[in-house]
Design a protein around this motif. Structure first.
Motif, PDB file in Angstrom:
ATOM      1  N   ALA A 152       0.825  -1.208   0.000  1.00  0.00           N
ATOM      2  CA  ALA A 152       0.000   0.000   0.000  1.00  0.00           C
ATOM      3  C   ALA A 152       0.859   1.258   0.000  1.00  0.00           C
ATOM      4  N   LEU A 153       1.979   1.214   0.713  1.00  0.00           N
ATOM      5  CA  LEU A 153       2.799   2.417   0.880  1.00  0.00           C
ATOM      6  C   LEU A 153       3.448   2.852  -0.426  1.00  0.00           C
ATOM      7  N   LEU A 154       3.848   1.890  -1.247  1.00  0.00           N
ATOM      8  CA  LEU A 154       4.498   2.176  -2.525  1.00  0.00           C
ATOM      9  C   LEU A 154       3.552   1.714  -3.628  1.00  0.00           C
ATOM     10  N   CYS A 155       2.796   2.649  -4.185  1.00  0.00           N
ATOM     11  CA  CYS A 155       1.700   2.277  -5.084  1.00  0.00           C
ATOM     12  C   CYS A 155       1.829   3.014  -6.410  1.00  0.00           C
ATOM     13  N   ALA A 156       2.014   2.270  -7.476  1.00  0.00           N
ATOM     14  CA  ALA A 156       2.095   2.845  -8.818  1.00  0.00           C
ATOM     15  C   ALA A 156       1.119   2.090  -9.707  1.00  0.00           C
ATOM     16  N   PRO A 157      -0.159   2.492  -9.700  1.00  0.00           N
ATOM     17  CA  PRO A 157      -1.171   1.732 -10.447  1.00  0.00           C
ATOM     18  C   PRO A 157      -0.854   1.631 -11.937  1.00  0.00           C
ATOM     19  N   TRP A 158      -1.215   0.485 -12.498  1.00  0.00           N
ATOM     20  CA  TRP A 158      -0.996   0.233 -13.916  1.00  0.00           C
ATOM     21  C   TRP A 158      -2.297  -0.342 -14.484  1.00  0.00           C
ATOM     22  N   GLY A 159      -2.865   0.373 -15.431  1.00  0.00           N
ATOM     23  CA  GLY A 159      -4.085  -0.103 -16.069  1.00  0.00           C
ATOM     24  C   GLY A 159      -5.359   0.324 -15.370  1.00  0.00           C
ATOM     25  N   VAL A 160      -5.241   0.871 -14.159  1.00  0.00           N
ATOM     26  CA  VAL A 160      -6.405   1.369 -13.418  1.00  0.00           C
ATOM     27  C   VAL A 160      -6.008   2.671 -12.735  1.00  0.00           C
ATOM     28  N   ALA A 166      -4.083 -15.065 -15.022  1.00  0.00           N
ATOM     29  CA  ALA A 166      -5.194 -16.006 -14.810  1.00  0.00           C
ATOM     30  C   ALA A 166      -5.495 -16.164 -13.322  1.00  0.00           C
ATOM     31  N   GLU A 167      -4.454 -16.258 -12.498  1.00  0.00           N
ATOM     32  CA  GLU A 167      -4.653 -16.384 -11.058  1.00  0.00           C
ATOM     33  C   GLU A 167      -5.264 -15.116 -10.470  1.00  0.00           C
ATOM     34  N   ALA A 168      -4.832 -13.965 -10.978  1.00  0.00           N
ATOM     35  CA  ALA A 168      -5.398 -12.701 -10.506  1.00  0.00           C
ATOM     36  C   ALA A 168      -6.885 -12.614 -10.835  1.00  0.00           C
ATOM     37  N   LEU A 169      -7.261 -13.014 -12.047  1.00  0.00           N
ATOM     38  CA  LEU A 169      -8.671 -13.031 -12.424  1.00  0.00           C
ATOM     39  C   LEU A 169      -9.467 -13.998 -11.553  1.00  0.00           C
ATOM     40  N   ALA A 170      -8.864 -15.109 -11.215  1.00  0.00           N
ATOM     41  CA  ALA A 170      -9.557 -16.109 -10.391  1.00  0.00           C
ATOM     42  C   ALA A 170      -9.897 -15.552  -9.013  1.00  0.00           C
ATOM     43  N   VAL A 171      -9.075 -14.644  -8.492  1.00  0.00           N
ATOM     44  CA  VAL A 171      -9.360 -14.027  -7.194  1.00  0.00           C
ATOM     45  C   VAL A 171     -10.633 -13.187  -7.282  1.00  0.00           C
ATOM     46  N   LEU A 172     -10.765 -12.422  -8.364  1.00  0.00           N
ATOM     47  CA  LEU A 172     -11.992 -11.643  -8.557  1.00  0.00           C
ATOM     48  C   LEU A 172     -13.214 -12.561  -8.561  1.00  0.00           C
ATOM     49  N   GLU A 189       3.763  -9.870 -18.820  1.00  0.00           N
ATOM     50  CA  GLU A 189       3.622 -10.471 -17.507  1.00  0.00           C
ATOM     51  C   GLU A 189       4.662  -9.874 -16.557  1.00  0.00           C
ATOM     52  N   THR A 190       4.464 -10.091 -15.272  1.00  0.00           N
ATOM     53  CA  THR A 190       5.493  -9.758 -14.298  1.00  0.00           C
ATOM     54  C   THR A 190       6.728 -10.622 -14.566  1.00  0.00           C
ATOM     55  N   PRO A 191       7.932 -10.137 -14.194  1.00  0.00           N
ATOM     56  CA  PRO A 191       9.144 -10.945 -14.402  1.00  0.00           C
ATOM     57  C   PRO A 191       9.062 -12.268 -13.641  1.00  0.00           C
ATOM     58  N   LYS A 192       9.373 -13.343 -14.339  1.00  0.00           N
ATOM     59  CA  LYS A 192       9.198 -14.686 -13.782  1.00  0.00           C
ATOM     60  C   LYS A 192      10.526 -15.282 -13.301  1.00  0.00           C
ATOM     61  N   PRO A 193      10.454 -16.345 -12.484  1.00  0.00           N
ATOM     62  CA  PRO A 193      11.677 -17.066 -12.121  1.00  0.00           C
ATOM     63  C   PRO A 193      12.439 -17.480 -13.373  1.00  0.00           C
ATOM     64  N   GLY A 194      13.748 -17.276 -13.334  1.00  0.00           N
ATOM     65  CA  GLY A 194      14.579 -17.585 -14.486  1.00  0.00           C
ATOM     66  C   GLY A 194      14.843 -16.410 -15.380  1.00  0.00           C
ATOM     67  N   LYS A 226      -0.180  -7.356  -7.786  1.00  0.00           N
ATOM     68  CA  LYS A 226       1.049  -7.363  -8.578  1.00  0.00           C
ATOM     69  C   LYS A 226       0.784  -7.158 -10.065  1.00  0.00           C
ATOM     70  N   HIS A 227      -0.404  -7.533 -10.522  1.00  0.00           N
ATOM     71  CA  HIS A 227      -0.712  -7.394 -11.945  1.00  0.00           C
ATOM     72  C   HIS A 227      -1.389  -6.078 -12.273  1.00  0.00           C
ATOM     73  N   LEU A 228      -1.401  -5.182 -11.278  1.00  0.00           N
ATOM     74  CA  LEU A 228      -1.964  -3.844 -11.479  1.00  0.00           C
ATOM     75  C   LEU A 228      -0.954  -2.781 -11.053  1.00  0.00           C
ATOM     76  N   SER A 229       0.346  -3.114 -11.130  1.00  0.00           N
ATOM     77  CA  SER A 229       1.356  -2.241 -10.548  1.00  0.00           C
ATOM     78  C   SER A 229       2.608  -2.134 -11.410  1.00  0.00           C
ATOM     79  N   GLN A 230       3.253  -0.975 -11.323  1.00  0.00           N
ATOM     80  CA  GLN A 230       4.530  -0.753 -12.006  1.00  0.00           C
ATOM     81  C   GLN A 230       5.729  -1.093 -11.119  1.00  0.00           C
ATOM     82  N   VAL A 231       5.491  -1.406  -9.841  1.00  0.00           N
ATOM     83  CA  VAL A 231       6.622  -1.678  -8.950  1.00  0.00           C
ATOM     84  C   VAL A 231       6.572  -3.064  -8.324  1.00  0.00           C
TER      85      VAL A 231
END
Length: 415
Positions: free
Chosen positions: A118-126, A200-206, A230-235, A153-158
């Motif tokens: 919440a403290l560091l918030c850079a909305p992306w797409g909304v 897909a997981e983020a949509l499932a939460v909604l 997508e967000t940067p993934k493992p690897g 995480k899927h609505l943020s620049q940070v």
């Protein structure tokens, strides 16, 4: 016993102080910039500046936190919690600008603690208003922190590793965990950590919690179709220049409390540092365990101190005041009735839910005293109003904000 319960919490908070946990894990190389984000940002920053005096810094603590004397050469950019506001946006904007200026040969020291989402918030797409409404809805829904942060995480620049992607510098990141299981990608939404979650997981939460946010859904569906990165993934190669370390957790807090009780001659058991789920159900489990110990000496012989942590949740249905720890104790009192128990439950950051209390205490006679004073516990529970119940009994625990955040703390003494 009341004083001993409170003493065990304060002892644990002192032993697991953020500055004390930070110092042993600082890098040998002086950083070009120190970035501290979260409820423990200021004590973590102080530990780093003691090692690296004169280093430029940015700190993003919770607005209203007591500011220590800090040297010149840096800025404190408070943000809002638990719902972000314009200050949170401005803090994120300044942070992104600062880390983008760093060169590949330089080192960025990042100090992360809970609350950073919440403290560091850079909305992306909304927009911010949508982000605020979504945060409030998620907090009331009973969703756990993993679900909430997969969405954020899927609505943020940070979040979700995107802060690390925003700089060319090498990154040394130290994390204090406020999440069950200590998954670094979930703490403050993992700004420097690979993110395994997906659109897909983020949509499932909604869907799971019946949340209607058309702008959020449209953005996530764009990502699901591959129209957004997508967000940067493992690897991902970017993480070859990132060092992420866990330096403290809820278990650290519970282990310190165990030492406190053992020094006083009490057999002590840490049940788990990973409890999640409704506070009501956690209370039911703890009540059943207390009854079993009293009836049969199984699985532990009394007297015994039971410690547990993790992060409870509350599905808010009423209009009262309270928090997950006060709610836990209210239900524990309900299930045990006249067969009460000594217990304390508190949020380690000093603020439980929408109240000024860290939590509350139970005594073996809480249920009896409540009836004597004409308090209807079940009515308070149905309105999510345990704060006023415990306030009427004089059993609130007020610590003030601790500038720590190592999740829930529960201690029960079964005599």
């Amino acid at each position: 016993m009341r004083e001993a319960l409170i003493g065990s919490l304060h002892h644990a908070l002192t032993a697991a102080h953020p500055a004390r946990l930070t110092t042993p894990h600082l890098p040998d190389e002086p950083p070009a910039l120190i970035l501290a984000v979260g409820k423990a940002a200021l004590p973590m920053l102080q530990a780093a500046l003691a090692r690296f005096p004169g280093t430029p810094y940015l700190a993003v603590p919770k607005a209203g936190a007591a500011l220590p004397a800090l040297p010149p050469g840096g800025e404190v950019l408070p943000g809002a919690h638990p719902v972000p506001d314009g200050r949170s946006l401005e803090a994120a904007r300044r942070v992104l600008q600062a880390v983008a200026r760093l060169r590949p040969e330089q080192l960025l020291l990042v100090l992360i603690s809970g609350g950073g989402s919440a403290l560091l918030c850079a909305p992306w797409g909304v927009d911010l208003a949508t982000q605020q409404a979504l945060t409030q809805a998620l907090l009331r829904s009973g969703a756990d922190i993993q679900e909430i942060n997969a969405l954020r995480k899927h609505l943020s620049q940070v979040k979700g590793g995107r802060l690390a992607a925003a700089t060319r510098a090498r990154v040394w990141a130290l994390y204090l965990s406020d999440v069950p299981g200590d998954d670094l990608s979930v703490i403050a939404s993992g700004p420097t950590v690979p993110d395994p979650s997906t659109y897909a997981e983020a949509l499932a939460v909604l869907e799971r919690y019946g949340l209607e946010f058309p702008a959020v859904r449209a953005h996530l569906e764009q990502g699901l179709r591959g129209e957004l990165p997508e967000t940067p993934k493992p690897g991902d190669p970017l993480f070859t220049r990132v060092e992420n370390r866990l330096i403290g957790s809820n278990l650290t807090l519970l282990q310190a409390a165990r030492a406190y009780w053992q020094e006083r001659g009490y057999p002590t058991v840490i049940l788990s540092d990973r409890f999640q789920g409704e506070a009501r159900e956690l209370a039911r489990f703890h009540a059943a365990l207390v009854e079993s110990i009293r009836a049969s000496g199984e699985p532990f012989r009394p007297p015994v101190v039971l410690l547990s942590g993790g992060e409870a949740s509350v599905r808010v249905r009423g209009t009262g005041r309270g928090g997950r720890n006060q709610e836990f104790l209210g239900w524990l009192c309900h299930y045990l009735g006249e067969r009460g128990v000594w217990a304390l439950a508190a949020d380690s950051d000093g603020i439980d839910g929408n109240t000024e209390a860290a939590g509350a205490l139970l005594s073996p006679d809480t249920w009896v005293r409540a009836h004597r004073f004409g308090l209807d516990l079940k009515a308070h529970l149905e309105q999510n109003d345990t704060h006023h119940f415990f306030r009427a009994l004089g059993d609130l625990l007020i610590t003030g904000e601790t500038q720590s955040n190592l999740n829930d703390f529960r201690a029960l003494l079964v005599e």
